[in-house]
Write a protein that holds these residues in place. Structure first.
Motif, mmCIF file in Angstrom:
data_model
loop_
_atom_site.group_PDB
_atom_site.id
_atom_site.type_symbol
_atom_site.label_atom_id
_atom_site.label_comp_id
_atom_site.label_asym_id
_atom_site.label_seq_id
_atom_site.Cartn_x
_atom_site.Cartn_y
_atom_site.Cartn_z
ATOM 1 N N PHE A 41 7.441 8.601 4.738
ATOM 2 C CA PHE A 41 7.123 7.219 4.413
ATOM 3 C C PHE A 41 7.504 6.892 2.966
ATOM 4 O O PHE A 41 8.038 5.828 2.672
ATOM 5 N N SER A 42 7.236 7.847 2.043
ATOM 6 C CA SER A 42 7.427 7.553 0.619
ATOM 7 C C SER A 42 8.897 7.383 0.241
ATOM 8 O O SER A 42 9.195 6.908 -0.850
ATOM 9 N N GLY A 55 10.977 9.670 12.000
ATOM 10 C CA GLY A 55 10.776 11.003 11.442
ATOM 11 C C GLY A 55 10.885 11.068 9.929
ATOM 12 O O GLY A 55 10.642 12.121 9.327
ATOM 13 N N ALA A 73 0.856 -1.183 0.000
ATOM 14 C CA ALA A 73 0.000 0.000 0.000
ATOM 15 C C ALA A 73 0.891 1.231 0.000
ATOM 16 O O ALA A 73 1.707 1.421 0.893
ATOM 17 N N SER A 74 0.749 2.030 -1.049
ATOM 18 C CA SER A 74 1.557 3.251 -1.125
ATOM 19 C C SER A 74 0.641 4.459 -0.979
ATOM 20 O O SER A 74 -0.578 4.338 -0.965
ATOM 21 N N THR A 75 1.250 5.618 -0.856
ATOM 22 C CA THR A 75 0.454 6.827 -0.711
ATOM 23 C C THR A 75 1.200 7.998 -1.299
ATOM 24 O O THR A 75 2.425 7.986 -1.380
ATOM 25 N N GLU A 76 0.458 9.001 -1.751
ATOM 26 C CA GLU A 76 1.086 10.220 -2.225
ATOM 27 C C GLU A 76 1.042 11.297 -1.156
ATOM 28 O O GLU A 76 1.535 12.399 -1.355
ATOM 29 N N GLU A 77 0.407 10.939 -0.044
ATOM 30 C CA GLU A 77 0.313 11.917 1.039
ATOM 31 C C GLU A 77 1.684 12.117 1.671
ATOM 32 O O GLU A 77 2.521 11.234 1.655
ATOM 33 N N ARG A 78 1.862 13.302 2.221
ATOM 34 C CA ARG A 78 3.127 13.571 2.922
ATOM 35 C C ARG A 78 2.985 13.160 4.374
ATOM 36 O O ARG A 78 2.507 13.931 5.203
ATOM 37 N N LEU A 79 3.366 11.927 4.650
ATOM 38 C CA LEU A 79 3.233 11.396 5.996
ATOM 39 C C LEU A 79 4.582 10.851 6.452
ATOM 40 O O LEU A 79 5.279 10.181 5.686
ATOM 41 N N HIS A 113 4.042 -0.761 7.735
ATOM 42 C CA HIS A 113 2.627 -1.161 7.712
ATOM 43 C C HIS A 113 2.326 -2.156 8.823
ATOM 44 O O HIS A 113 1.269 -2.105 9.449
ATOM 45 N N VAL A 147 2.208 7.422 9.819
ATOM 46 C CA VAL A 147 1.577 6.224 9.255
ATOM 47 C C VAL A 147 1.245 5.236 10.373
ATOM 48 O O VAL A 147 0.153 4.684 10.422
#
Lengths: 258, 342
Positions: free
Chosen positions: A138-139, A135, A86-92, A150, A97
């Motif tokens: 995640f991406s 810190g 599971a990937s995301t483009e959000e800045r987390l 995850h 996460v």
């Protein structure tokens, strides 16, 4: 010992039975592997177990409690789910996460995490060996690191049942072994772990219990070395294979397709 | 990254306070801008007088009217529209997991334009906001209906249906303009299409404050929106009622956008750029992102509108031109930043 029980579960999609009367159990304190060819219904069955999808019929119980009748949040507090990748483009950040795992435990109106929640998040990262990445964005992590995060997110849910859908599929072999080793440790600590797997040799090596799904039905269940016989590999997977005794237990040597 | 940072919550609180103060200061200064020179003291004396907190006002009738009847309602409308569009944009981006999403994504602006233009050429200029509101919601409803008929309203289907509805409504709008617009209505239509807060009064300011009804629904759902970071399945497994949350928030942001479009037309770029800018600064946690986006959106729109009405005084620019002139380069910068990050 009770763990997860799946009893006569039926799931229909587009007028077709994807899962037809599946019945098995995943004992507590063990890693249970769910294997089967593509399209056998593994992912669909897992969706039902974690509450993404409602089974048309059948029972899902965990330690005697009926999962299907449970409220969403209560269920998410018992059962956590990890996807294939599971990937995301959000800045987390990594800690952000993992903090998602606290969602089922927090009142809807609470802003931010409590200190207890922050401790749980830190401990979860510690357990998967990712504490020093807390810190980082995640991406920017590798696939194996992301998958461990995850799992930490799932652990932050403080689940009793951890369900993973092919968590090692896109990982290199070292990362695969790390993840599976990690899951073994979690089961030893008393958790119930159920994971879908494609690699049968890894299943032989790391699973305590194995469930074979074919065309939506459970066709075998038991100890991995007893389940993965040459005749089953031929009938379910359509491959010729020999079981060779290796130094750490049996190994499957594939010889060709049926 | 080693060492003890100031706690995230403290920084967030500080940012909220600082931006709120900046917003109040900006609003005060914006009211002083214009052909008649008015001091900040006069602005606040007038406001306090009208709120019945100061019994006697030394401000002259005329200057009082300039502040209270002309400039203040427009400033409030601008702040509300900016905050509302930025909030709706942030929510749409999270719900669709699409960084290019803006409040108008599902055909809302084109539907609003069609509704507004139809009423302008029919000669019901006063009813334009109503037409815009109805048009926007009709377009959204149609887009979602089509998505549902295609086999379930997933984000991708809704976006694709929205694009087709949008194209259709734009074509009909162009057809109406081409066929029946004349000099006066043409300028009116153009300024509406580009977005303009010209002539905003207390009714518009009050409508813009309907934001305060929709915003709590979204702010309370911040954690649910966080859960969408890895998609629907992951959100569902975290105990989020995905369908209910999606429809509630989609409905709330559509209503909000409909009202904002009715007030100022389809003002572009605010709802797209502001959430991205804030996200780059504070990350994607919606508990922080949503309130800060509202504040930044309000400040941005306030200054954009002040520029729009004062730069070429006595002529006014549609504010949409200003937001695009500032917003488009800002967006390019943001895209370049993103390329470096991912």
């Amino acid at each position: 010992m009770e763990g997860l029980r799946v009893g006569g579960v039926n799931i229909r999609r587009g007028g077709r039975n994807i899962v037809a009367g599946a019945q098995f159990s995943a004992p507590a304190g063990k890693v249970t592997g769910l294997v089967g060819p593509n399209g056998a219904g593994k992912s669909t069955l897992i969706s039902a177990i974690v509450g993404i999808e409602r089974p048309e019929a059948g029972e899902l119980t965990f330690e005697g409690a009926n999962l299907v009748a449970m409220g969403r949040r209560e269920r998410a507090g018992i059962c956590a789910y990890v996807e294939q990748s599971a990937s995301t483009e959000e800045r987390l950040s990594v800690a952000d996460v993992v903090a998602l795992g606290r969602i089922p435990h927090l009142p809807a109106w609470a802003v931010g995490l409590g200190t207890d929640d922050e401790t749980v998040v830190a401990e979860a990262l510690e357990k998967v060996g990712m504490a020093r990445f807390a810190g980082r964005q995640f991406s920017t992590l590798s696939g194996g690191e992301q998958q461990r995060v995850h799992i930490a997110r799932a652990l932050a849910q403080e689940p009793k049942l951890l369900v993973l859908d092919e968590p090692t599929s896109h990982l290199d072999i070292r990362a695969q072994l790390q993840v599976l080793h990690l899951l073994g440790g979690l089961a030893k600590a008393g958790g119930t772990v159920l994971l879908a797997l494609h690699d049968l040799n890894l299943a032989l090596r790391f699973c305590d219990w194995l469930v074979v799904l074919d065309a939506g039905q459970v066709v075998a269940e038991g100890r991995p070395a007893e389940v993965l016989r040459e005749d089953l590999l031929a009938s379910v997977y359509g491959v010729y294979a020999r079981l060779i005794e290796g130094p750490g237990g049996p190994v499957i040597a594939y010889e060709g397709t049926v | 990254m080693r060492g003890k940072k100031p706690s995230g919550r403290g920084l967030h609180f500080l940012a909220l306070v600082a931006l709120s103060l900046l917003l109040i200061a900006s609003a005060t200064i914006a009211v002083t801008f214009g052909p008649a020179d008015i001091s900040p003291t006069e602005v606040w004396t007038t406001i306090l007088h009208h709120l019945a907190l100061v019994p006697e006002s030394p401000v002259s009738r005329l200057r009082d009217a300039i502040v209270w009847d002309l400039r203040l309602p427009r400033v409030i409308a601008a702040m509300g529209v900016g905050a509302g569009l930025a909030l709706a944009g942030a929510v749409m981006q999270a719900l669709t997991r699409n960084p290019l999403a803006d409040p108008y994504l599902l055909g809302l602006s084109s539907g609003a334009a069609l509704g507004a233009v139809t009423l302008v050429v029919m000669g019901f200029a006063l009813l334009v906001p109503v037409g815009a509101f109805i048009g926007s919601l009709a377009a959204l409803g149609l887009a979602l209906l089509i998505a549902q008929l295609l086999g379930g309203a997933t984000p991708v289907r809704a976006i694709l249906a929205g694009i087709s509805i949008s194209a259709l409504a734009s074509a009909m709008t162009s057809f109406i303009i081409f066929w029946s617009a004349t000099g006066d209505s043409y300028r009116e239509i153009l300024s509406w299409l580009m977005g303009s807060l010209s002539g905003s009064g207390w009714v518009d300011a009050g409508l813009a404050m309907s934001l305060l009804l929709c915003a709590p629904i979204m702010l309370v759902s911040a954690r649910g929106l966080d859960a969408f970071a890895f998609g629907d399945k992951s959100a569902a497994s975290l105990g989020v009622d995905v369908a209910r949350l999606r429809w509630t928030l989609l409905g709330a942001s559509a209503l909000l956008t409909g009202v904002m479009v009715a007030i100022g037309g389809a003002i572009g770029f605010v709802g797209l750029v502001v959430p991205h800018a804030v996200r780059l600064a504070v990350g994607s946690r919606h508990g922080k992102l949503l309130p800060l986006s509202m504040l930044v959106g309000a400040i941005f729109m306030l200054w954009a509108d002040t520029m729009a009405r004062t730069l070429f005084d006595p002529r006014e620019l549609p504010v949409g031109i200003v937001t695009a002139l500032v917003g488009a380069p800002a967006f390019l910068l943001i895209l370049m930043r993103f390329r470096r990050v991912t």
